[in-house]
Write a protein that holds these residues in place. Structure first.
Motif, PDB file in Angstrom:
ATOM      1  N   GLU A   1       0.858  -1.182   0.000  1.00 50.70           N
ATOM      2  CA  GLU A   1       0.000   0.000   0.000  1.00 50.70           C
ATOM      3  C   GLU A   1       0.898   1.236   0.000  1.00 50.70           C
ATOM      4  N   PRO A   2       0.750   2.108  -1.002  1.00 53.85           N
ATOM      5  CA  PRO A   2       1.638   3.269  -1.074  1.00 53.85           C
ATOM      6  C   PRO A   2       1.362   4.261   0.052  1.00 53.85           C
TER       7      PRO A   2
ATOM      8  N   THR B   1       2.864   7.629  -6.758  1.00 52.21           N
ATOM      9  CA  THR B   1       3.092   6.193  -6.597  1.00 52.21           C
ATOM     10  C   THR B   1       4.111   5.697  -7.614  1.00 52.21           C
TER      11      THR B   1
ATOM     12  N   TYR C   1       6.906   2.688  -8.663  1.00 50.27           N
ATOM     13  CA  TYR C   1       7.143   1.268  -8.440  1.00 50.27           C
ATOM     14  C   TYR C   1       8.446   0.862  -9.105  1.00 50.27           C
TER      15      TYR C   1
ATOM     16  N   GLU D   1      -1.735  -1.874 -12.691  1.00 53.01           N
ATOM     17  CA  GLU D   1      -2.075  -1.470 -11.332  1.00 53.01           C
ATOM     18  C   GLU D   1      -3.243  -2.313 -10.843  1.00 53.01           C
TER      19      GLU D   1
ATOM     20  N   GLU E   1      -6.316  -3.144  -7.884  1.00 54.83           N
ATOM     21  CA  GLU E   1      -7.234  -2.468  -6.967  1.00 54.83           C
ATOM     22  C   GLU E   1      -7.329  -3.260  -5.673  1.00 54.83           C
TER      23      GLU E   1
ATOM     24  N   TYR F   1      -4.936  -1.466  -4.250  1.00 52.47           N
ATOM     25  CA  TYR F   1      -3.579  -0.951  -4.400  1.00 52.47           C
ATOM     26  C   TYR F   1      -2.663  -2.099  -4.779  1.00 52.47           C
TER      27      TYR F   1
END
Length: 150
Positions: free
Chosen positions: A41-42, A48, A50, A84, A86, A88
């Motif tokens: 979780e960012p 954000t 990665y 990405e 959901e 997160y």
């Protein structure tokens, strides 16, 4: 009957706690692609970023990133897809790739980092059910209702 409902609910629901093994997972898909899921979780109020990398021994190889100024290893530039997840997290797919030795996978999301050591013999096939439910977690709520109806 209740035991079956509880067992199916536990087996089919995505893991929501963030211990080391549930945050990052690695599996081999049926089409020989390697999948790495990173459910970090960012931090709030940050862009954000990665980065996926792997380490064999002392050498860390960057596989994919969206961080400006950092380039992935040339052999991974055209055979990786990052999506990405959901609510997160990120999913990395390395097309037509299998590990050939024990490997540590590293996932970094907005200044947080987790690692997962994968032994060559222990890599698991990806489960179609868990992949489907990870994309649609609300469906796991319907399973007990379907069983009760039967």
């Amino acid at each position: 009957m209740f035991g079956w409902i509880l067992l199916l609910g536990v087996l089919m629901s995505p893991v929501s706690c963030q211990d080391e093994e549930s945050v990052i997972s690695v599996c081999q898909e049926e089409d020989n692609d390697l999948r790495v899921d990173c459910l970090l979780e960012p931090k709030p109020n940050y862009h954000t970023d990665y980065e996926f990398s792997m380490s064999k021994g002392q050498k860390e190889t960057i596989i994919s990133t969206n961080i400006s100024g950092i380039m992935p290893e040339p052999k991974f530039r055209h055979n990786t897809i990052v999506t990405e997840l959901e609510p997160y997290g990120f999913r990395l797919i390395i097309m037509s790739f299998t590990i050939t030795e024990n490997t540590t996978f590293i996932c970094k999301v907005t200044k947080l980092q987790r690692t997962l050591f994968v032994e060559l013999e222990s890599i698991q096939p990806c489960s179609a059910t868990s992949v489907f439910l990870l994309g649609y977690p609300w469906l796991s709520l319907l399973v007990p209702l379907c069983i009760i109806h039967l």
